[in-house]
Enzyme design. Structure first.
Site, short mmCIF file in Angstrom:
data_model
loop_
_atom_site.label_atom_id
_atom_site.label_comp_id
_atom_site.label_asym_id
_atom_site.label_seq_id
_atom_site.Cartn_x
_atom_site.Cartn_y
_atom_site.Cartn_z
N ALA A 197 0.81 -1.22 0.00
CA ALA A 197 0.00 0.00 0.00
C ALA A 197 0.85 1.27 0.00
O ALA A 197 0.40 2.31 -0.49
CB ALA A 197 -0.93 -0.02 1.21
N HIS A 214 -3.91 -9.88 -3.56
CA HIS A 214 -5.08 -9.60 -2.72
C HIS A 214 -6.30 -9.19 -3.54
O HIS A 214 -7.21 -8.55 -3.02
CB HIS A 214 -4.74 -8.52 -1.68
N ILE A 226 -4.84 -3.21 -4.42
CA ILE A 226 -6.13 -3.57 -5.01
C ILE A 226 -6.66 -2.41 -5.84
O ILE A 226 -7.81 -2.41 -6.24
CB ILE A 226 -7.13 -3.93 -3.88
N THR A 244 0.47 5.62 -1.57
CA THR A 244 0.10 6.74 -0.70
C THR A 244 0.38 8.09 -1.38
O THR A 244 -0.36 9.04 -1.19
CB THR A 244 0.83 6.70 0.67
P1 NAD Z 1 0.80 -1.45 5.19
O1 NAD Z 1 -0.22 -0.39 5.40
O2 NAD Z 1 0.95 -2.52 6.17
O3 NAD Z 1 2.26 -0.78 5.07
C1 NAD Z 1 2.56 0.23 4.20
C2 NAD Z 1 4.07 0.51 4.33
O4 NAD Z 1 4.38 1.47 3.35
C3 NAD Z 1 4.49 1.06 5.68
O5 NAD Z 1 5.57 0.31 6.19
C4 NAD Z 1 4.94 2.51 5.37
O6 NAD Z 1 6.13 2.86 6.05
C5 NAD Z 1 5.23 2.45 3.91
N1 NAD Z 1 4.93 3.67 3.18
C6 NAD Z 1 3.82 4.44 3.27
N2 NAD Z 1 3.89 5.45 2.37
C7 NAD Z 1 5.08 5.30 1.73
C8 NAD Z 1 5.72 6.01 0.69
N3 NAD Z 1 5.17 7.09 0.12
N4 NAD Z 1 6.92 5.56 0.26
C9 NAD Z 1 7.53 4.49 0.82
N5 NAD Z 1 6.96 3.77 1.80
C10 NAD Z 1 5.74 4.17 2.24
O7 NAD Z 1 0.51 -2.02 3.73
P2 NAD Z 1 0.92 -3.40 3.05
O8 NAD Z 1 2.27 -3.80 3.49
O9 NAD Z 1 0.63 -3.25 1.62
O10 NAD Z 1 -0.10 -4.50 3.61
C11 NAD Z 1 -1.38 -4.37 4.04
C12 NAD Z 1 -2.57 -4.48 3.10
O11 NAD Z 1 -2.96 -3.22 2.64
C13 NAD Z 1 -2.52 -5.28 1.86
O12 NAD Z 1 -3.33 -6.39 2.08
C14 NAD Z 1 -3.22 -4.42 0.78
O13 NAD Z 1 -4.16 -5.21 0.09
C15 NAD Z 1 -3.90 -3.37 1.57
N6 NAD Z 1 -4.13 -2.02 1.08
C16 NAD Z 1 -4.01 -1.70 -0.26
C17 NAD Z 1 -4.21 -0.40 -0.67
C18 NAD Z 1 -4.09 -0.07 -2.14
O14 NAD Z 1 -4.45 -0.89 -2.97
N7 NAD Z 1 -3.58 1.12 -2.48
C19 NAD Z 1 -4.52 0.59 0.26
C20 NAD Z 1 -4.64 0.23 1.62
C21 NAD Z 1 -4.44 -1.08 2.01
#
Ligand code: NAD
Length: 261
Positions: free
Chosen positions: A24, A123, A105, A28
């Site tokens: 994720a 996922h 996702i 961001t």
């Molecule tokens: P997580 O939320 O556990 O971790 C995100 C990591 O990304 C953190 O360690 C953080 O330090 C790092 N991070 C955040 N912004 C950053 C940036 N700009 N640059 C570098 N690093 C950055 O997410 P995960 O590890 O993907 O796992 C959790 C679940 O989140 C997955 O199952 C996924 O399906 C889901 N998810 C997906 C989305 C999406 O599709 N965009 C959004 C939210 C959650």
């Protein structure tokens, strides 16, 4: 002496089978919150509420789930890929990408230009909805129109089964084919690059270990520390988008120099 970015670019140029593994944190900077950072999804919602079993058992849980999923989808549907997504798509164009394993996702890899046959969506995807009973597939926007019209937990037109976004919830089985393929690509690669994942959920936590155990170099680009940092060859604690923009620029330059000689 060259720094880690230069070293990562050199590794990319020298490697033949590169697997990129993302979470994720990659999205961001496209305006989509992650789960675990401050202000992330789990600051607003309690993850315990969203176990798959609860979704199956209770209408109240399904309504809460759709509320959270609608919130997340709102941040995703018009989001644009950032420079890190574009850099990964460029790795594919340069013939450098064996496979992209994504936990995301949000569909941004396809908007960035990656081809579906290179992407393993571990996922699932929020861009579609499926019936848990007859597996009929719906376009997500069509279902969101029903939600906006007051249908709090929509059901299938065909069989009245439960509709759910085509994503994997806690407690729900992982897609067997994609998971198996992800393990195989991780074991066979010579460079494994993690971008924007906390590496705390399974099987995410295992893939870099499998790659490393099978002889690959391991690179982690993540804002915060991860449990795999101690086994990585290079760790860059920085924002994914500017970091990957610099990496791909160096790769482009190095490949151009090689083709000139
Ligand atoms: P997580 O939320 O556990 O971790 C995100 C990591 O990304 C953190 O360690 C953080 O330090 C790092 N991070 C955040 N912004 C950053 C940036 N700009 N640059 C570098 N690093 C950055 O997410 P995960 O590890 O993907 O796992 C959790 C679940 O989140 C997955 O199952 C996924 O399906 C889901 N998810 C997906 C989305 C999406 O599709 N965009 C959004 C939210 C959650």
């Amino acid at each position: 002496m060259s720094g880690p970015i230069e070293k990562i670019a050199e590794l990319i140029v020298d490697s033949l089978r590169i697997v990129v593994f993302v979470g994720a944190g990659l999205s961001t900077e496209s305006g989509i919150p992650d789960f675990r950072s401050p202000g992330g999804v789990w600051d607003k919602y309690d993850p315990q509420e969203f176990y798959f079993q609860r979704f199956l058992e209770s209408e109240t849980s399904r309504e809460k789930y759709w509320q959270m999923a609608t919130d997340m989808y709102e941040s995703m549907k018009d989001a644009e890929p950032n420079r890190a997504h574009l850099a990964i798509a460029e790795l594919e164009q340069l013939g450098k990408l064996d496979c992209l394993i994504t936990q995301n996702i949000d569909g941004l890899h396809f908007k960035a230009g990656n081809s579906p046959d290179k992407v393993l969506e571990l996922h699932g995807t929020a861009m579609h909805v499926t019936c848990l009973n007859c597996h009929k597939r719906y376009d997500r926007d069509a279902i969101q129109i029903r939600i906006a019209g007051g249908d709090k937990a929509p059901r299938c037109d065909a069989c009245k089964g439960l509709l759910k976004p085509a994503t994997i919830s806690f407690g729900q089985s992982m897609p067997a084919e994609e998971t198996q393929a992800a393990y195989e690509h991780s074991a066979a690669c010579d460079l494994f690059i993690v971008i924007g994942s906390s590496l705390v959920v399974q099987p995410a936590a295992q893939m870099p270990v499998i790659a490393k155990q099978n002889g690959a170099k391991l690179v982690i680009i993540n804002r915060d520390e991860t449990p795999c940092d101690p086994i990585a060859d290079y760790v860059v604690n920085a924002q994914a988008s500017p970091t990957m923009a610099t990496v791909i620029e160096r790769v482009r330059r190095a490949l151009a120099n090689i083709s000139r000689v």
